[in-house]
Design a protein around this motif. Structure first.
Motif, PDB file in Angstrom:
ATOM      1  N   LEU A  29       4.760  -9.776  -4.243  1.00 12.68           N
ATOM      2  CA  LEU A  29       4.243  -8.417  -4.303  1.00 12.68           C
ATOM      3  C   LEU A  29       4.472  -7.887  -3.130  1.00 12.68           C
ATOM      4  CD1 LEU A  29       1.941  -6.545  -5.454  1.00 12.68           C
ATOM      5  CD2 LEU A  29       0.534  -7.610  -3.695  1.00 12.68           C
ATOM      6  N   SER A  30       5.595  -6.884  -3.392  1.00 14.33           N
ATOM      7  CA  SER A  30       6.373  -6.259  -2.163  1.00 14.33           C
ATOM      8  C   SER A  30       5.488  -5.302  -1.377  1.00 14.33           C
ATOM      9  CB  SER A  30       7.433  -5.293  -2.848  1.00 14.33           C
ATOM     10  OG  SER A  30       6.949  -4.127  -3.443  1.00 14.33           O
ATOM     11  N   SER A  31       6.215  -5.248  -0.068  1.00  8.73           N
ATOM     12  CA  SER A  31       5.246  -4.438   1.005  1.00  8.73           C
ATOM     13  C   SER A  31       5.453  -3.142   0.762  1.00  8.73           C
ATOM     14  CB  SER A  31       6.034  -4.792   2.228  1.00  8.73           C
ATOM     15  OG  SER A  31       7.385  -4.172   2.331  1.00  8.73           O
ATOM     16  N   ARG A  32       6.403  -2.727  -0.267  1.00  7.96           N
ATOM     17  CA  ARG A  32       6.269  -1.238  -0.716  1.00  7.96           C
ATOM     18  C   ARG A  32       5.152  -0.742  -1.559  1.00  7.96           C
ATOM     19  NH1 ARG A  32       5.663   3.919   0.184  1.00  7.96           N
ATOM     20  NH2 ARG A  32       6.340   5.054  -1.614  1.00  7.96           N
ATOM     21  N   ARG A  33       4.953  -1.971  -2.608  1.00  8.74           N
ATOM     22  CA  ARG A  33       3.946  -1.622  -3.516  1.00  8.74           C
ATOM     23  C   ARG A  33       2.540  -2.013  -3.030  1.00  8.74           C
ATOM     24  NH1 ARG A  33       1.427   0.691  -7.221  1.00  8.74           N
ATOM     25  NH2 ARG A  33       0.229  -0.693  -8.799  1.00  8.74           N
ATOM     26  N   VAL A  34       2.481  -2.751  -1.719  1.00  8.35           N
ATOM     27  CA  VAL A  34       1.067  -3.162  -1.183  1.00  8.35           C
ATOM     28  C   VAL A  34       0.740  -1.539  -0.301  1.00  8.35           C
ATOM     29  CG1 VAL A  34       0.094  -4.183   0.846  1.00  8.35           C
ATOM     30  CG2 VAL A  34       1.563  -5.513  -0.770  1.00  8.35           C
ATOM     31  N   PRO A  56       2.786  -1.826   5.283  1.00  8.62           N
ATOM     32  CA  PRO A  56       1.160  -1.300   5.322  1.00  8.62           C
ATOM     33  C   PRO A  56       0.670  -1.399   6.743  1.00  8.62           C
ATOM     34  CG  PRO A  56       1.659  -3.350   3.884  1.00  8.62           C
ATOM     35  CD  PRO A  56       2.908  -3.161   4.769  1.00  8.62           C
ATOM     36  N   PHE A  57       1.228  -1.929   7.535  1.00  2.25           N
ATOM     37  CA  PHE A  57       0.529  -1.826   9.000  1.00  2.25           C
ATOM     38  C   PHE A  57       0.627  -0.265   9.658  1.00  2.25           C
ATOM     39  CE2 PHE A  57       0.914  -6.372   8.499  1.00  2.25           C
ATOM     40  CZ  PHE A  57      -0.440  -6.693   9.267  1.00  2.25           C
ATOM     41  N   ASP A  58       1.791   0.521   9.021  1.00  2.55           N
ATOM     42  CA  ASP A  58       1.638   1.822   9.521  1.00  2.55           C
ATOM     43  C   ASP A  58       0.556   2.580   8.674  1.00  2.55           C
ATOM     44  OD1 ASP A  58       4.344   1.495  10.479  1.00  2.55           O
ATOM     45  OD2 ASP A  58       5.220   2.208   8.763  1.00  2.55           O
ATOM     46  N   LEU A  59      -0.131   2.217   7.770  1.00  2.00           N
ATOM     47  CA  LEU A  59      -1.337   2.631   7.300  1.00  2.00           C
ATOM     48  C   LEU A  59      -2.497   2.142   7.973  1.00  2.00           C
ATOM     49  CD1 LEU A  59      -0.327   2.450   3.415  1.00  2.00           C
ATOM     50  CD2 LEU A  59      -0.339   4.710   4.876  1.00  2.00           C
ATOM     51  N   LEU A  60      -2.581   1.079   8.256  1.00  2.00           N
ATOM     52  CA  LEU A  60      -3.635   0.345   9.006  1.00  2.00           C
ATOM     53  C   LEU A  60      -3.908   1.224  10.277  1.00  2.00           C
ATOM     54  CD1 LEU A  60      -5.708  -1.538   9.029  1.00  2.00           C
ATOM     55  CD2 LEU A  60      -4.414  -3.148   9.928  1.00  2.00           C
ATOM     56  N   ASP A  61      -2.650   1.440  11.023  1.00  2.00           N
ATOM     57  CA  ASP A  61      -2.714   2.172  12.313  1.00  2.00           C
ATOM     58  C   ASP A  61      -3.225   3.660  12.070  1.00  2.00           C
ATOM     59  OD1 ASP A  61      -1.784   0.170  13.796  1.00  2.00           O
ATOM     60  OD2 ASP A  61       0.418   0.666  13.682  1.00  2.00           O
ATOM     61  N   TYR A  62      -2.692   4.184  11.031  1.00  2.00           N
ATOM     62  CA  TYR A  62      -2.925   5.780  10.709  1.00  2.00           C
ATOM     63  C   TYR A  62      -4.715   5.658  10.473  1.00  2.00           C
ATOM     64  CZ  TYR A  62      -2.987  10.340   8.791  1.00  2.00           C
ATOM     65  OH  TYR A  62      -3.459  11.613   8.512  1.00  2.00           O
ATOM     66  N   THR A  74      -9.965   0.350   5.054  1.00  2.00           N
ATOM     67  CA  THR A  74      -8.411   0.148   4.807  1.00  2.00           C
ATOM     68  C   THR A  74      -8.187  -1.240   5.193  1.00  2.00           C
ATOM     69  OG1 THR A  74      -7.912   2.332   5.390  1.00  2.00           O
ATOM     70  CG2 THR A  74      -6.198   0.908   5.494  1.00  2.00           C
ATOM     71  N   GLU A  75      -8.747  -1.713   6.324  1.00  2.00           N
ATOM     72  CA  GLU A  75      -8.515  -3.168   6.616  1.00  2.00           C
ATOM     73  C   GLU A  75      -8.909  -4.336   5.880  1.00  2.00           C
ATOM     74  OE1 GLU A  75      -8.735  -7.183   8.000  1.00  2.00           O
ATOM     75  OE2 GLU A  75     -10.498  -5.815   7.873  1.00  2.00           O
TER      76      GLU A  75
END
Length: 227
Positions: A29-34, A56-62, A74-75
């Motif tokens: 399950l690709s990181s892009r899809r996640v 996905p961690f960029d989105l967690l930071d945001y 989100t987490e």
């Protein structure tokens, strides 16, 4: 690598990052899809660079910048997606043997220290029959967990294992892993699993650099190998 052999022989606690040294979490399950699914679940308009991210961690930071509620939801969604991803994750060659044989050494222990969720790591280890060989999982439990490069998880691992930095090594495949190890005064073994990483990791002065987990396995076995 006689230096790596000596390092491992002198330090019985083997700390491993998860994504990279143990498996490729997002191989199936690709990181892009996640990231796409995580971004959609956030329910907010994303900046263009985050809409296109494969991390996905960029989105967690945001999410943490928006509000506590968004960060928590989100987490939780990222944890769910990670658990789904590890069902089809690809094991890193030789990593499972490193875990089994590292734990079997006299006085030895193996622990996982990762920014990924405890739930996903536990699920992977159980799926592959490795959980009983791992003395502890020190990883993300909530949106508030201080993640690497913060050394918090490494300090927590040392406390949980009742050991000292002088008895441990940490193997990681990212600059943040090496930064965390340096901050915790734990010798870092840099796993340079992609082209260019040997040079990229050099400024962090790792205690050793390997390009395959077979080198770490040979060190665990006490064998002298050349790279």
């Amino acid at each position: 690598m006689t230096e790596l052999r000596a390092l491992i022989a002198a330090r019985p606690s083997l700390l491993l990052d998860f994504d990279g040294p143990v498996c490729s979490v997002f191989a199936g399950l690709s990181s892009r899809r996640v990231a796409e699914r995580l971004g959609a679940a956030m329910g907010v308009a994303l900046p263009a660079h985050l809409s296109a991210t494969s991390d996905p961690f960029d989105l967690l930071d945001y999410a943490a910048q928006l509000s506590d509620d968004v960060a928590v939801s989100t987490e939780q969604e990222l944890t769910r997606l990670e658990v789904e991803a590890v069902e089809v994750a690809t094991p890193t060659p030789h990593a499972h043997d490193v875990i089994r044989d590292g734990a079997a050494r006299r006085g030895g222990s193996v622990a996982i220290v990762s920014n990924n969720s405890i739930a996903a790591i536990d699920a992977y280890l159980r799926r592959h029959g490795l959980r009983t060989h791992v003395a502890g999982i020190y990883a993300r439990t909530s949106a508030a967990t201080a993640l690497k490069p913060n050394p918090h998880l490494l300090h927590t691992a040392l406390t949980g294992l009742r050991t000292e930095a002088t008895a441990a090594t940490f193997t990681g495949d990212s600059a943040t892993d090496l930064q965390a190890a340096n901050s915790a005064a734990i010798p870092a073994i840099a796993y340079a699993n992609k082209p260019g990483k040997v040079e990229r990791f050099a400024p962090y002065a790792p205690a050793a650099t390997i390009t395959s987990m077979s080198a770490l396995l040979d060190a665990v076995h006490g064998q002298v190998v050349s790279q």
